[in-house]
Each structure stands twice: as structure tokens, then as C-alpha cells.
Design a protein around this motif. Structure first.
Motif, mmCIF file in Angstrom:
data_model
loop_
_atom_site.group_PDB
_atom_site.id
_atom_site.type_symbol
_atom_site.label_atom_id
_atom_site.label_comp_id
_atom_site.label_asym_id
_atom_site.label_seq_id
_atom_site.Cartn_x
_atom_site.Cartn_y
_atom_site.Cartn_z
ATOM 1 N N SER A 230 -0.904 12.097 3.502
ATOM 2 C CA SER A 230 -2.010 13.010 3.222
ATOM 3 C C SER A 230 -1.606 14.135 2.277
ATOM 4 C CB SER A 230 -2.527 13.610 4.523
ATOM 5 O OG SER A 230 -1.598 14.542 5.055
ATOM 6 N N GLY A 231 -0.311 14.366 2.174
ATOM 7 C CA GLY A 231 0.162 15.496 1.381
ATOM 8 C C GLY A 231 0.135 16.813 2.134
ATOM 9 N N GLU A 232 -0.283 16.772 3.386
ATOM 10 C CA GLU A 232 -0.409 18.012 4.161
ATOM 11 C C GLU A 232 0.843 18.351 4.944
ATOM 12 O OE1 GLU A 232 -5.255 17.667 4.881
ATOM 13 O OE2 GLU A 232 -3.865 17.530 6.563
ATOM 14 N N ASN A 233 1.688 17.388 5.178
ATOM 15 C CA ASN A 233 2.924 17.620 5.923
ATOM 16 C C ASN A 233 4.102 17.434 4.986
ATOM 17 O OD1 ASN A 233 1.880 17.975 8.732
ATOM 18 N ND2 ASN A 233 1.030 15.957 8.295
ATOM 19 N N ARG B 210 2.397 14.507 -4.349
ATOM 20 C CA ARG B 210 2.103 13.098 -4.546
ATOM 21 C C ARG B 210 0.691 12.916 -5.065
ATOM 22 N NH1 ARG B 210 3.098 10.081 0.890
ATOM 23 N NH2 ARG B 210 2.221 8.280 -0.191
ATOM 24 N N ASP B 211 0.516 11.860 -5.831
ATOM 25 C CA ASP B 211 -0.781 11.478 -6.355
ATOM 26 C C ASP B 211 -1.004 10.034 -5.941
ATOM 27 O OD1 ASP B 211 -3.000 10.690 -7.826
ATOM 28 O OD2 ASP B 211 -2.425 11.836 -9.594
ATOM 29 N N ASN B 212 -1.760 9.834 -4.871
ATOM 30 C CA ASN B 212 -1.949 8.487 -4.357
ATOM 31 C C ASN B 212 -2.731 7.602 -5.326
ATOM 32 O OD1 ASN B 212 -0.523 9.055 -2.026
ATOM 33 N ND2 ASN B 212 -2.343 9.512 -0.815
ATOM 34 N N ALA B 213 -3.575 8.201 -6.130
ATOM 35 C CA ALA B 213 -4.326 7.421 -7.118
ATOM 36 C C ALA B 213 -3.395 6.822 -8.172
ATOM 37 C CB ALA B 213 -5.375 8.292 -7.786
ATOM 38 N N LYS B 214 -2.287 7.497 -8.432
ATOM 39 C CA LYS B 214 -1.320 7.018 -9.429
ATOM 40 C C LYS B 214 -0.102 6.374 -8.774
ATOM 41 C CE LYS B 214 -2.554 10.401 -12.969
ATOM 42 N NZ LYS B 214 -2.063 11.479 -13.862
ATOM 43 N N ASN B 215 -0.096 6.296 -7.450
ATOM 44 C CA ASN B 215 1.060 5.739 -6.731
ATOM 45 C C ASN B 215 2.359 6.411 -7.158
ATOM 46 O OD1 ASN B 215 -0.666 4.025 -5.434
ATOM 47 N ND2 ASN B 215 -0.044 2.192 -6.538
ATOM 48 N N THR B 216 2.310 7.711 -7.251
ATOM 49 C CA THR B 216 3.463 8.457 -7.785
ATOM 50 C C THR B 216 3.707 9.723 -6.971
ATOM 51 O OG1 THR B 216 3.013 7.654 -10.030
ATOM 52 C CG2 THR B 216 4.411 9.601 -9.831
ATOM 53 N N ILE B 217 4.979 10.023 -6.769
ATOM 54 C CA ILE B 217 5.336 11.323 -6.224
ATOM 55 C C ILE B 217 6.173 12.068 -7.251
ATOM 56 C CG2 ILE B 217 5.264 10.494 -3.837
ATOM 57 C CD1 ILE B 217 8.364 10.793 -3.833
ATOM 58 N N TYR B 218 6.233 13.370 -7.075
ATOM 59 C CA TYR B 218 6.920 14.235 -8.022
ATOM 60 C C TYR B 218 7.831 15.202 -7.273
ATOM 61 C CZ TYR B 218 2.940 12.609 -10.755
ATOM 62 O OH TYR B 218 1.991 11.825 -11.370
ATOM 63 N N LEU B 219 8.845 15.650 -7.967
ATOM 64 C CA LEU B 219 9.697 16.709 -7.460
ATOM 65 C C LEU B 219 9.897 17.712 -8.579
ATOM 66 C CD1 LEU B 219 11.340 17.650 -4.975
ATOM 67 C CD2 LEU B 219 13.364 16.665 -6.083
ATOM 68 N N GLN B 220 9.236 18.843 -8.462
ATOM 69 C CA GLN B 220 9.404 19.926 -9.432
ATOM 70 C C GLN B 220 10.590 20.765 -8.987
ATOM 71 O OE1 GLN B 220 7.690 20.619 -12.354
ATOM 72 N NE2 GLN B 220 9.285 22.170 -12.652
ATOM 73 N N MET B 221 11.583 20.867 -9.828
ATOM 74 C CA MET B 221 12.813 21.583 -9.495
ATOM 75 C C MET B 221 12.960 22.777 -10.414
ATOM 76 S SD MET B 221 15.380 18.332 -8.892
ATOM 77 C CE MET B 221 15.389 17.890 -10.616
ATOM 78 N N ASP C 295 9.026 5.008 3.469
ATOM 79 C CA ASP C 295 8.979 4.272 4.735
ATOM 80 C C ASP C 295 8.109 5.058 5.709
ATOM 81 O OD1 ASP C 295 11.408 1.957 5.751
ATOM 82 O OD2 ASP C 295 9.652 2.509 6.953
ATOM 83 N N SER C 296 8.074 4.608 6.956
ATOM 84 C CA SER C 296 7.279 5.300 7.965
ATOM 85 C C SER C 296 7.978 6.544 8.501
ATOM 86 C CB SER C 296 6.951 4.355 9.117
ATOM 87 O OG SER C 296 8.145 3.833 9.670
ATOM 88 N N THR D 219 0.822 -1.197 0.000
ATOM 89 C CA THR D 219 0.000 0.000 0.000
ATOM 90 C C THR D 219 0.862 1.255 0.000
ATOM 91 O OG1 THR D 219 -1.704 -1.158 1.229
ATOM 92 C CG2 THR D 219 -1.833 1.232 1.178
ATOM 93 N N PHE D 220 0.660 2.069 -0.994
ATOM 94 C CA PHE D 220 1.474 3.264 -1.195
ATOM 95 C C PHE D 220 1.040 4.411 -0.320
ATOM 96 C CE2 PHE D 220 3.809 6.432 -3.471
ATOM 97 C CZ PHE D 220 2.959 7.505 -3.655
ATOM 98 N N ASP D 221 -0.259 4.555 -0.127
ATOM 99 C CA ASP D 221 -0.736 5.809 0.430
ATOM 100 C C ASP D 221 -0.566 5.922 1.936
ATOM 101 O OD1 ASP D 221 -4.332 5.070 0.268
ATOM 102 O OD2 ASP D 221 -2.654 4.016 1.181
ATOM 103 N N ARG D 222 0.069 4.968 2.593
ATOM 104 C CA ARG D 222 0.330 5.116 4.018
ATOM 105 C C ARG D 222 1.784 5.409 4.322
ATOM 106 N NH1 ARG D 222 -4.463 6.405 6.061
ATOM 107 N NH2 ARG D 222 -6.067 5.058 5.185
ATOM 108 N N TYR D 223 2.602 5.538 3.299
ATOM 109 C CA TYR D 223 4.018 5.766 3.501
ATOM 110 C C TYR D 223 4.351 7.252 3.433
ATOM 111 C CZ TYR D 223 5.300 0.847 2.971
ATOM 112 O OH TYR D 223 5.452 -0.499 3.144
ATOM 113 N N ILE D 224 5.348 7.625 4.192
ATOM 114 C CA ILE D 224 6.012 8.887 3.944
ATOM 115 C C ILE D 224 6.930 8.661 2.747
ATOM 116 C CG2 ILE D 224 7.621 10.609 4.828
ATOM 117 C CD1 ILE D 224 6.642 9.905 7.640
#
Length: 120
Positions: free
Chosen positions: A54-57, A72-83, A99-100, A28-33
């Protein structure tokens, strides 16, 4: 076990922008930091940014505050870094992590990394 695959690295001139992506699969992706680390030649690994499920912290390393944005987009199991406003000192291999917590000594899932090169 979570598997992570980064993409979006490359070469850019100073002042330019890049967007990194990290696709997760497995548990499960959406419970990880989730976070981005980087390692430049001859330097220690550095936490660039982290985001909770949650994307809030969100937290950023001091060297990238105001220039980089993590999301992050939990629906797509993806995070992004805009630089944005990239500097030569941003040159490094960028790694995705999950991880946690973002204590690098205890992180259980790492991507293989993607190279970012910024020329002056």
C-alpha cells in the motif's frame, strides 16, 4: 516468480544524492513487500528500507533515517530509493528484494545489485 532489475547506482561525492530504481516483472507486483538491502565490503548485509504494497507502512535502517526515502509506483511495477546527504559509509552494493516479508533468509526474489560509491 518476480524478476527484479536495479538501476541508478554510480559514484558521487559526500553530501550528494542518488536515486535508485527497481523494476519488477513476473508475478503480481503490488502484493509484495519490497525492500532495499546493501552490502559493503567486509560487512554483513543490511536492510536499508522496506515498503508494503500500500505504501503506507515503511521502515528504515537506523543508519539512513532522515536521509533516504523509499517509495513505490505499483502502476509502473517500480520502487525507488532516494538517497540524500550521502556519506562514504553508504558505499555498498544495493540490492532490491521482494517477498511477503523482509527476512533476508526467506526472501525469494533478489535483484543483481547496483554499486553505489560515495567519495569523501
Amino acid at each position: 516468480q518476480v524478476q527484479l532489475v536495479e538501476s541508478g547506482g554510480g559514484s558521487v561525492q559526500a553530501g550528494g544524492s542518488l536515486r535508485l530504481s527497481c523494476a519488477a516483472s513476473g508475478r503480481t507486483f503490488d502484493r509484495y513487500i519490497m525492500g532495499w538491502f546493501r552490502r559493503a565490503p567486509g560487512k554483513d548485509r543490511e536492510l536499508v528500507a522496506a515498503i508494503d504494497w500500500s505504501g503506507e507502512n515503511i521502515s528504515y535502517g537506523d543508519s539512513v533515517k532522515g536521509r533516504f526515502t523509499i517509495s513505490r509506483d505499483n502502476a509502473k511495477n517500480t520502487i525507488y530509493l532516494q538517497m540524500n546527504s550521502l556519506k562514504p559509509e553508504d558505499t555498498a552494493v544495493y540490492y532490491c528484494a521482494a517477498d511477503s516479508s523482509m527476512d533476508p533468509s526467506s526472501i525469494g526474489a533478489w535483484g543483481r545489485g547496483t554499486q553505489v560509491t560515495v567519495s569523501s
